[in-house]
Design an enzyme around this catalytic site. Structure first.
Site, PDB file in Angstrom:
ATOM      1  N   ASN A 200      -7.633  18.523 -13.392  1.00  0.00           N
ATOM      2  CA  ASN A 200      -7.043  19.439 -12.421  1.00  0.00           C
ATOM      3  C   ASN A 200      -5.545  19.619 -12.623  1.00  0.00           C
ATOM      4  OD1 ASN A 200      -9.414  20.169 -11.195  1.00  0.00           O
ATOM      5  ND2 ASN A 200      -9.347  18.484  -9.733  1.00  0.00           N
TER       6      ASN A 200
ATOM      7  N   GLU B  58     -13.482  10.969 -14.949  1.00  0.00           N
ATOM      8  CA  GLU B  58     -12.132  10.417 -15.025  1.00  0.00           C
ATOM      9  C   GLU B  58     -12.130   9.050 -14.355  1.00  0.00           C
ATOM     10  OE1 GLU B  58      -9.359  14.405 -15.021  1.00  0.00           O
ATOM     11  OE2 GLU B  58     -10.047  13.693 -13.087  1.00  0.00           O
TER      12      GLU B  58
END
Ligand SMILES: NC(=O)c1ccc[n+]([C@@H]2O[C@H](COP(=O)([O-])OP(=O)(O)OC[C@H]3O[C@@H](n4cnc5c(N)ncnc54)[C@H](O)[C@@H]3O)[C@@H](O)[C@H]2O)c1
Length: 506
Positions: free
Chosen positions: A194, A156
């Site tokens: 997440n 990311e």
């Protein structure tokens, strides 16, 4: 910044699990890596460990011996932060502590050149907050890898509030050079992976908490009917409740108690009891010798044959039920209304068995519902009303398992198990898109590579049908009054327009 040249020098501060993985990838892609750690010897130990990993890859034929040697030679342990002076990029993978990261970057800014990019591998801290104490916060970006770094092929790339565009571009290029798929995300709690991963565990915990099914039955349904590699309770046990519960609480709090991410008291209590999972020998499952002990599926009772009357809300589902009854060789009750002794087999979408029986004017004592959202081929889930007579349930179980397909029995629930978990996952992914945290393609790539789901949530939502998932969410919202089930506007608009969930805003 040119991240593709052979002269690129990458500094890594913090040579623990993550730092080592990042160092290995970088060295394999031809980048010179300087390793620094606050603990003396740690950087040298990392060089030796990464070198050994590269050697073993060469021994397995995954890398030539020459490439392994060359990559190892690119690893340069250094004894002081000052030795990072000539780096073009420095990635920190030190302790997850805001102050420690801010202080490190403040020191590094006095050492490195004005064009050096500073990246953080933080998983839970704000990139914006880490950059906020820098003289030039514009050069700071997030570069979030997953463990184990070489195998988890996604990273990311996080833009903080003041990150300059060249930083994200450089980190994207560097990720590609290292053989990983970069996904771009705005600096928000949990980033993409997440954040998107909240639905699976929290909704499964809701199902458990509501007494709908046991943890092992929920795992079986989500593995065998929905197609997840692991059930949510197996995953919680593997990760350890001491890790997963604080992450759930942190994401929930960081989003100012957004009900979609609400954690469960079930986990807090089990954490207090020390039932952490594999690492403590017992979690939801028992783990003897580090191995998860299977919980056998309950034996299905045998029931009498009886005429079957069928009804379904969705086009095609009634035919599916008719085919199942005919294939089992059972008699159909083809009347407009069920005859007095017929089993009433219904296939609701979103509704529970009770609501379905009442809406159709059926006898709730003879009504059994089956989930067809995932098709009839895989594990089937049936649920009863609170008053379904056991003899009728037993008949339904016998009928639905007649062709050898496994069947799970659950208590009445709006949206069964798999419908509600998938609707939750897709809804959260839609809201990530709605909040412009990432593009639809990056959301799907991040979830498939970072969480190992069989499909990206938006493509999965398309396959199941956005209109159907909207219906499940609306039914759950109406039945529970809980705002966690309110549909994301991204989902609602695309479902009503009949277009793909991957459709961007124009
Ligand atoms: N482990 C994971 O699954 C994972 C996944 C993604 C991101 N992260 C993030 O990566 C970072 C590192 O995690 P890890 O699991 O590799 O930790 P780790 O404990 O394995 O390694 C951290 C290393 O940093 C060193 N260190 C600590 N403070 C330092 C400082 N001020 N200066 C220099 N070195 C210092 C320690 O000596 C240690 O070697 C954390 O921010 C963590 O949140 C971890």
């Amino acid at each position: 910044m040119n991240v593709h040249g052979s002269e690129l020098i990458l500094g890594i501060v913090g040579t623990g699990i993550m730092g080592r993985g990042i160092a290995q990838l970088a060295a394999q892609s031809g980048v010179t890596v300087r390793l620094f750690d606050a603990r003396p010897q740690a950087a040298e130990e990392a060089r030796v460990a990464v070198g050994a990993t590269l050697d073993s890859l060469a021994a397995k034929g995954k890398l030539s011996a020459e490439d392994a040697r060359a990559a190892t030679a690119r690893l340069q342990p250094v004894a002081s932060e000052a030795a990072l002076a000539g780096c073009h990029v420095v990635v920190e993978a030190i302790v997850e502590d805001l102050r420690a990261k801010q202080e490190l970057f403040a020191r590094l800014e006095r050492i490195v050149g004005p064009d050096c990019l500073l990246a953080t591998n933080t998983s839970s801290l704000s990139v914006t907050a880490i950059a906020s104490t820098c003289e030039r916060p514009g050069r700071v970006g997030g570069f979030h890898f997953f463990n184990p770094v070489p195998l988890m092929k996604v990273v990311e790339v996080i833009d903080g509030a003041r990150t300059e565009p060249w930083v994200g571009e450089a980190l994207t290029g560097l990720a590609r050079r290292m053989g990983h798929r970069p996904v771009r995300a705005a600096d928000t709690p949990g980033f993409i992976v997440n954040h998107a991963g909240r639905g699976f565990g929290t909704e499964a915990l809701r199902v458990l908490q509501e007494g709908i099914a046991s943890f092992d039955e929920i795992d079986r349904i989500l593995r065998e009917a929905a197609g997840f590699r692991m059930g949510p309770f197996e995953l919680l046990d593997l990760t350890g409740l001491d890790v997963s519960h604080p992450v759930m609480e942190s994401v929930y709090e960081q989003f100012y108690q957004e009900p979609r991410y609400r954690p469960s008291y079930v986990l807090r209590q089990r954490l207090a009891a020390g039932l952490l999972g594999r690492k403590s020998g017992r979690g939801f499952y028992s783990h003897e010798g580090g191995k998860q002990q299977p919980v056998p599926a309950p034996e299905l009772p045998r029931g009498e044959r009886r005429p079957v009357w069928v009804a379904a809300e969705e086009a095609g589902w009634r035919d599916t039920l008719l085919t199942l009854v005919r294939a089992a060789g059972w008699a159909l009750d083809g009347g407009d209304r069920p005859a007095p002794e017929s089993l009433c087999l219904v296939a609701p979408l979103g509704s529970d068995a009770t609501t379905t029986a009442l809406a159709l004017g059926l006898d709730a004592e003879r009504t059994v519902a089956v989930d067809l959202l995932f098709g009839p081929e895989r594990r089937r889930t049936v649920m009863t009303t609170p008053v379904t007579r056991p003899a009728f349930l037993d008949s339904a179980l016998t009928l639905l398992s007649a062709d050898g397909t496994a069947v799970s029995r659950i208590h009445d629930s709006t949206g069964f198990v798999a419908q509600r978990v998938l609707a939750t996952i897709v809804n959260i992914a839609c809201d990530i898109a709605q909040q412009r945290i990432a593009t639809p393609e990056d959301i799907d790539a991040a979830v498939t590579l970072g969480l190992g789901y069989p499909r990206g949530p938006l493509a999965w939502g398309d396959a199941l049908g956005p209109r159907r998932l909207l219906k499940v969410l609306e039914a759950m919202h109406a039945a529970s009054g809980d705002p966690r089930y309110r549909a994301s506007p991204w989902l609602s608009r695309r479902a009503r327009l009949g277009v793909s969930l991957l459709t961007p805003e124009n």
